[in-house]
Design a protein around this motif. Structure first.
Motif, short mmCIF file in Angstrom:
data_model
loop_
_atom_site.label_atom_id
_atom_site.label_comp_id
_atom_site.label_asym_id
_atom_site.label_seq_id
_atom_site.Cartn_x
_atom_site.Cartn_y
_atom_site.Cartn_z
N ARG A 5 32.07 68.40 87.39
CA ARG A 5 33.31 67.90 87.98
C ARG A 5 33.46 66.39 87.84
O ARG A 5 32.49 65.64 87.85
N GLN A 49 29.46 72.30 89.79
CA GLN A 49 29.70 71.04 90.46
C GLN A 49 29.34 69.84 89.59
O GLN A 49 30.03 68.83 89.58
N ASP A 66 36.01 76.23 92.88
CA ASP A 66 34.58 76.42 93.17
C ASP A 66 33.83 77.18 92.09
O ASP A 66 32.63 77.30 92.16
#
Ligand SMILES: Cc1ncc(COP(=O)(O)O)c(C=O)c1O
Ligand SMILES: Cc1ncc(COP(=O)(O)O)c(C=O)c1O
Lengths: 479, 506, 479, 506
Positions: free
Chosen positions: A35, A32, A28
């Motif tokens: 990714r 994001q 985390d």
């Protein structure tokens, strides 16, 4: 799950201890948007197939290996086929050698450390120099390291000029160029005698661009054409002119040819080369292993790892990495080289090879190379159209000048499952050099060849050349 | 009476087993050496025969088999050496790469007899390209450090090609691996170090100050050698790019993010991979490695040759002729092909599903170990952060309280059958252990390791000498490194020469 | 001197210590007239060539191995091709396993001893019996040992009669005959059902020569034709009649088929078989490895070595040879068997195989065999002339009845580099049996075969058979 | 404070590393097991799944690699185990026998695709025939003991074929290996033992008395297991032959006479060889062996099948069809072919010159060791005799003086890194060591061994407990064999069953 030993229960328990809901959550901190999105083909992994079973992969690889076969090989030029003792790789790939790391924890690495100490000793003995390191990547990059080392070491000359004869392998020269050019080092070519394929040792100076000092002269022995350089004369000349001598040598040949440490009056300063002939398969050119040895006074200029013998707390002998202050992990930007991982497993193989063969054994291998090479030369000399432009005094390679284009010949030989040698012209970049090596084939013969194979090869080569030349003649007549 | 009365003997040197009169084995051809030597000019022949050991075949096998047993290795021990990714080396990779069709191929064999191996190399190039998100990959570098060299040399070639040659600085974080600054210097650059903040991230302000028109590029690992992911990577990439510099990615830590995030997507222009880490080719007691490099579009023209291409006729070698701006060659041929084959086999066995699992479980293992050690009151360098595939423990409290160093803990771990983690790297964390368990270790192994560290800390409290004098259980006790460096003994023959001189004096 | 480390000086010194002039003198107790006379060809060694270098031998053997190639194999009948994990033989041939002897000195052999203890445990678990030994030579001789053991063990029956169904491999039956016949043991055949290729379990008694007691009934599972016997019924029948049950089983199949220890009410008493499918290459039929397991109460009748877990002086667990009082080196003429050297290295390989595969892995291999076999059956069923005389309910082998002679077909397949299976008639000795198996081919399919290979094989087989039958028809028409 | 504070851990059992929930690796095919099982009748399927260990691949490799290190072996230690011929196993024999063309061959493959391996077997048959001086050799027996069985079964078949079936006795010397009498019984014979005289020769008078019309044959080794050559062998052969019996030669000691004297010339009718001894195929921790048999003319018709023949069409299998009187088959196919290949390769490497050297140097080493030990005041069983390739030392004086047994010496030798010689065999010599150095050991190794025995004797004098409690330096101390036999624990699963029963009781 291949190579993952976790059970689902264990994963659950581990996540509980971590305090995470899922493995995914552990990532985390990665933004994001960066990714991998397995849905998207641009940021996915589509080009990589799904995992396969060992059985399926074995089938696939066996087919691919079979495709290339195991041809009869007469190519050398830096990669040589020799018999490898059956025990060698069985011992070298023992898990304890194969899956260990660089011996940072000396007490838990005495196996590797002692092997490398023995390797260093053998290389030093073979080259008749004082010290060797634990290996470099390969012979070509090793030559580059030797050049860098010579420039650092020759404080007298303070020159960044290196004399690099054209009898050194063209690929080696290219590699050296790539590696040293960013440090302002210049490589100055030295031409070779057209009749001998060797450096003219008597009027070297006259061949140079200018009289300025130079850091080192590189002397290959045997040289790229298989011919033998006048190493004593060349060494003395370089020393007289304030240059160091870098010997670039074939280790098998060193069983018979004078060792660099004994060249001329004072001996070469650095010896470097490719140790692949000592127990390592040709494997498309790698992994091989560069070796480098030098006089004691240059030891602090050596790149790479060095193993020393010492004692432990109880006074018992043992081995450890030493002179680490030269290396990048301690000295960082001031290190002698950036090399870190070297060719450890190959050094193990070489040590095993030299132990299995011994001095006598290596001599016999070398002598057998010489004898077999002369046999093939004699067979080929039967065809008057063939020329030996650089003579026949060679170690285990020689240049044969054909009366037809080498390319076509090599292709025809390939159809007979024969690797016929190396096309010399193809390796050159400028038109003049290409012209000079037109129709020249570099052929290598080692102890692995039987009389029948030599006979077969010479007959096949002669037949193919006759065939091609009569074909081109008749074409000529027709047109 | 002490039970243990036999001192473990040091293994003799192979030279001590040698006798120059020993006659040779079936391992060399039977030939008259003197006669063959007539073909060679006398003055160029060796005068003093070399003295390689002459030992029987059994004795050689026995010597090296016994020596091998003195090593710790993955096949025998847990080996949590941070930054080195000591994971299982599948044996299939070794056996298949040693198929005769692969080992017998001469590097200059005609392409018509090389399609098998070339197809493997081509496929691997593509898989590595996809996995890293770069435009193209060249696989000739023979280790990570040579990959770095190629990468920085390409950065240099790029700037020079753009006539941008005032750029003479490479920025490197203080926690970087030593190869990074050493490489930059080899390429003719000056090195500028930037500090790390207390969260393990790059100090952005310091970076800002250092960037300028002289900036050629920056070398980073992400996750860094501190075991944490650099969260501002996009910002950093923009800063560097805006200044006209390029970003180099040290791929030593790729194991942490394989199948999760691609260096290409983070904005890097060039990356090296350590196949001997992430793709599990063997470390071999110090190599051979393999360090392919991948590049973004702008660096493509500068890639080192050869590479493998494919067209209607099949596979062919991409050379300088096709790539005139190439930085050139780094090895005589195609780098460590045998290692590339092992990586290829590994990649086929894993597939994209397996690659993703690598990062998943490497990260799971690291975070689990971190939390268990924290629960046991060990101090972490970055306790607030997620571990990547590795993390840093600091033993500074133990050093203060018990006078035991990280090195003492490391040596005592050896006694318990664990290879020590990486010690004293990165240098900025005092008394540190960089711990990387890798995905192939089981929970049981991790639990046992934690228990052992706890036990050693108890020993540190109760009898610190046990640590300071450790190891006791290994073939040798702690070695005298000072003597090793002062009284250099690097060559048996030389030391024996000195030795015999000495003995002739008395 | 290959494998002799002595130097001339050492030989001299050793002779001096001995007080002999020459090595020759050390043989002076051998009557001169018996000595080999190297001059004479009758008492010389002429038929043995002079020693060759490893390189020459490698060349020779490589050529011979190449000659036989690696054909596509559909033969089973006791030797099965399975995928072998790459790590297996690399670990098994480590010097410490390969070059150690039988673990007589337990403290210096804990490696081998623990491996065999693990082997015993795995075999016991796989067969659901209590104890296993450390191995026998192979499955066939193992069956003979099981028969001898049953005769010794069945004190109630005191019979030397063994019921041996014809669904047991004919070569196994021959080996048993050779080994047990000198001890007055008789093997009584039991015929099989013509429609199922299995023993008729419901009217067994009626098939026997007489009502006398018997020592044991042998039950193969799967049987030689690949078919599945009614093991529960057969086991119970034998026990009811005072006989022991010897299960002769395929270990791969045991991942899916009921384990001998759980057959019928009380379970088989002895399980025996060939463990080659567990990690050992086919290698022309050897070295393989026989396994044998039995109920606890029979343990003292087990032949061969047995390893037990115990403790050392300090109470630490360790392993050693146990129950040696059964063995020939202690009990001499009263031993349970004359076996001494067994198949230790193969036991190591099997232990590694089962550890690498695990219960799940072995199940998957077995299931894959079943599935692939059914795929091939379906493909072959497309040719109406092909018959499946014993049905299609099989593990990984089945009998296919061709419309043409099997011999010719196998020879034609060999030309395509395919081992097509086993000619059942060829293995029989009497005319009736030969007739009964005329045109019958025993085919085996394991997990190693891809769909493409199954397709290729069925197409090739069908094509060859069509070809032969049309040829013979046209010949028939002509004549 | 004792330095050695860590107890060497016992290696866990593979079962203890197992977890049945562990998911499988790349080593098995991916398939739906339940679906495949629909093809099998439900009532014949396994109800309780087997519990084979479920362990990760690295963990398996590590477990067995570590276990292997707990063995002594030729590759790591001097191993002078008498009667076992623990000499170097050349690695070439292993690598070449494992070539895919050899390992992939199905035993029933058509002869047209088997000419390679058949030619090797044919050549080996011939070489063994020549080396032993017999008429023909069959190579199917899978170890020495099976060779013995085949040999004695042929003797029986011969007598039965001659309707000479009152012959029901086999004569065996008291010093014979246990396999000899055990074999005779397996073939339905009674065993008659004859004594040895104090020179190690057979007691001819006793032999005379025992021979008669009931004599089927005699089983001998020569040189015998006492390490001496039976000088009256010709006389013995005549005596047996005159009585209508046959002579069996146990070839376990062939290493002593290879290239020196042939059993066929001594008058033997049948011989087995232990290829794992004389021809150096590996002992493998207890096999596989290989025990080819050679016969004189009269036994030829009875040889076990198959053998390899050769005619114009090439190599073919000799079966019962060609040899109707054959005793039959001893293995499903051709015995341990892979071992035969190793022996073949070894024979090619040695050649006839090398074979002769085997006996020369095996005998030189044994006699040297014998003399050196005698010079050090050790007592020999037959001090007047030449040693063959082995000899017997008796430690009965040491037992009397210090209370230390041969076993104690043996165990103490282990501490010093020597495998013990064979102890307590042959049984007729008290406290004996049967010592066989083999030809592949160096003089240095022999000298060091002598020094160690002398040192141990000093220890016996000064602190006999050091011997009685030895070994100290091995993975385990002396093991409790009584417990092993009384509380049988042969199967982990069973012992755990009992164990869990036990633990549920308290
Ligand atoms: C972070 C990092 N960068 C670079 C390297 C250098 O790689 P190599 O050893 O393959 O040259 C290493 C290897 O130790 C590393 O850990
Ligand atoms: C004298 C003697 N005979 C026979 C044998 C039995 O041979 P094997 O173990 O190969 O069955 C041996 C082996 O130990 C032996 O030493």
């Amino acid at each position: 799950m291949p190579y993952i030993p976790h059970t689902p229960n264990e994963v659950e328990e581990m996540l509980r201890v971590i305090g995470a809901e899922s493995i995914e959550e552990l990532f985390d901190e990665i933004p994001q948007e960066l990714r991998i999105d397995l849905e998207k083909s641009t940021s996915g992994l589509d080009a990589i197939p799904l995992g396969q079973s060992e059985m399926a992969v074995q089938r696939l690889l066996s087919e691919k290996a079979m495709l290339d076969g195991t041809p009869l090989c007469f190519a050398g030029g830096g990669a040589y086929e020799h018999h490898i003792p059956a025990a060698l790789w069985e011992v070298a790939t023992r898990g304890e050698f194969y899956s260990a790391y660089t011996p940072y924890q000396a007490e838990a690495s005495q196996g590797t450390l002692q092997v490398v100490y023995e390797f260093q000793s053998m290389i030093a003995n073979l080259t008749a120099l004082d010290v060797s390191n634990a290996s470099l990547y390969d012979g070509a990059s090793g030559l580059a390291e030797a050049v860098l080392m010579a420039v650092r070491a020759n404080r007298k000359a303070k020159s960044k000029r290196i004399l690099m004869p054209e009898t050194v392998s063209p690929v080696y020269r290219q590699v050296v160029e790539t590696i040293v050019k960013n440090q302002g080092i210049t490589l100055e070519s030295i031409d070779f005698e057209q009749t001998s394929g060797t450096i003219n040792a008597t009027n070297l100076r006259s061949q140079l661009d200018n009289d300025e000092s130079f850091a080192a002269l590189v002397i290959p022995q045997p040289n790229y054409f298989g011919s033998l350089e006048e190493v004593h004369q060349l060494t003395d000349w370089a020393h007289e002119h304030g240059g160091l001598v870098i010997a670039q040598v074939n280790p098998t040949a060193l069983a018979l040819l004078e060792a660099p440490g004994s060249w001329g009056e004072k001996g070469a300063d650095i010896a470097v080369g490719e140790a692949q002939p000592l127990g390592i398969p040709m494997s498309s050119g790698g992994p091989f292993i560069g070796f480098i040895a030098c006089k004691q006074q240059l030891v602090r200029q050596l790149p790479g790892r060095i193993i020393g013998r010492t004692v432990d707390l109880d006074g018992k002998p043992g081995f450890s990495l030493t002179l680490q202050a030269r290396e990048q992990h301690i000295r960082r930007s001031k290190a002698t080289s950036n090399i870190c991982t070297n060719q450890g497993l190959m050094a193990t193989a070489v040590t095993l090879y030299l132990s299995f063969l011994g001095a006598d054994g290596l001599q016999k291998v070398a002598a057998s190379c010489v004898a077999n090479t002369q046999k093939l030369i004699a067979l080929l000399a039967q065809r008057p159209e063939f020329k030996f432009p650089f003579g026949k005094t060679v170690f285990h390679e020689f240049v044969l000048e054909l009366d037809v284009p080498v390319d076509t010949v090599l292709e025809r030989l390939a159809q007979e499952d024969v690797v016929g040698g190396i096309n010399l012209a193809q390796q050159q970049n400028d038109a003049q050099a290409i012209d000079r090596h037109r129709n020249q084939l570099l052929i290598c013969v080692t102890e692995t060849k039987t009389d029948e194979e030599l006979q077969f090869f010479s007959e096949t080569l002669i037949a193919i050349c006759s065939d091609i030349s009569s074909l081109s003649q008749s074409e000529g007549e027709l047109s | 009476m002490s039970k243990r009365i036999i001192e473990q003997q040091a293994e003799t040197l192979i030279f001590e087993l040698s006798d120059q009169n020993r006659r040779r084995s079936s391992l060399s051809p039977d030939i008259d050496v003197d006669k063959a030597c007539l073909e060679l000019p006398a003055h160029l022949q060796r005068k003093k025969k070399c003295e390689l050991p002459q030992v029987g075949e059994l004795q050689v096998v026995r010597h090296y088999t016994r020596l091998s047993q003195k090593n710790f290795s993955i096949d025998t021990h847990f080996y949590p050496l941070g930054s080195c990714t000591m994971k299982y080396n599948p044996r299939a990779c070794n056996t298949l790469a040693q198929l005769p069709g692969f080992t017998a191929r001469h590097p200059m064999a005609h392409t018509s007899m090389s399609q098998g191996v070339m197809s493997c190399l081509f496929d691997l190039q593509n898989m590595l390209t996809e996995a890293t998100g770069m435009q193209q990959v060249s696989m000739t570098p023979m280790a990570g450090a040579q990959g770095e060299f190629a990468g920085v040399a390409m950065i240099k070639a790029y700037h020079e090609h753009n006539n941008d040659s005032q750029r003479n600085e490479i920025i490197v974080p203080d926690a970087a691996h030593g190869t990074n600054p050493a490489t930059a210097v080899m390429c003719g650059y000056k090195v500028k170090e930037i500090p790390t903040n207390d969260q393990g991230d790059i100090d952005i302000e310091a970076l800002e100050k250092i960037i300028g028109p002289q900036t050629a590029g920056i070398m980073l690992t992400n996750p860094s050698t501190l075991g944490v992911f650099e969260r501002k990577i996009k910002l950093i990439a923009d800063m560097i790019h805006n200044a006209g510099g390029l970003l180099y990615y040290d791929g030593a830590n790729l194991n942490a993010i394989l199948g999760k995030v691609k260096p290409g997507d983070m904005g890097f222009d060039v990356i090296h991979m350590n196949l001997h880490k992430t793709f599990s080719t063997p470390h071999g007691g110090g190599g051979p490695g393999s360090g392919p490099i991948g590049v973004s579009k702008r660096l493509q023209p500068f890639l080192p040759v050869p590479m493998v291409g494919h067209n209607e006729q099949g596979y062919y070698w991409i050379s300088e002729k096709e790539l005139p701006l190439s930085i050139g060659r780094l090895s005589a041929w195609m780098g460590n092909v045998g290692i590339l084959l092992r990586a290829y086999i590994y990649a086929l066995l894993l597939g994209r599903d397996g690659m993703k699992r690598v990062a998943d479980f490497a990260t799971l293992n690291a975070n689990y170990l971190l939390k268990r050690l924290m629960a046991a009151d060990f101090e972490m360098a970055f306790p607030e952060r997620r571990a990547s595939h590795e993390f840093i423990l600091t033993l500074k409290n133990e050093a203060k309280k018990y006078g035991t160093s990280a090195m003492d803990f490391a040596k005592r771990l050896l006694d318990y059958g664990y290879h020590a983690p990486t010690t004293y790297f990165p240098l900025l964390v005092p008394e540190c252990f960089l711990i990387e368990p890798t995905e192939t270790e089981s929970k049981d192994a991790l639990d046992a390791f934690v228990d052992t560290l706890i036990k050693i800390r108890e020993e540190a409290e109760q009898s610190p000498d046990l640590l300071k004098e450790a190891p006791f259980e290994l073939p040798v006790r702690r070695l005298d490194d000072v003597k090793a460096a002062r009284e250099l003994d690097l060559n048996y023959y030389l030391s024996e020469k000195y030795f015999s001189k000495d003995s002739s004096q008395d």
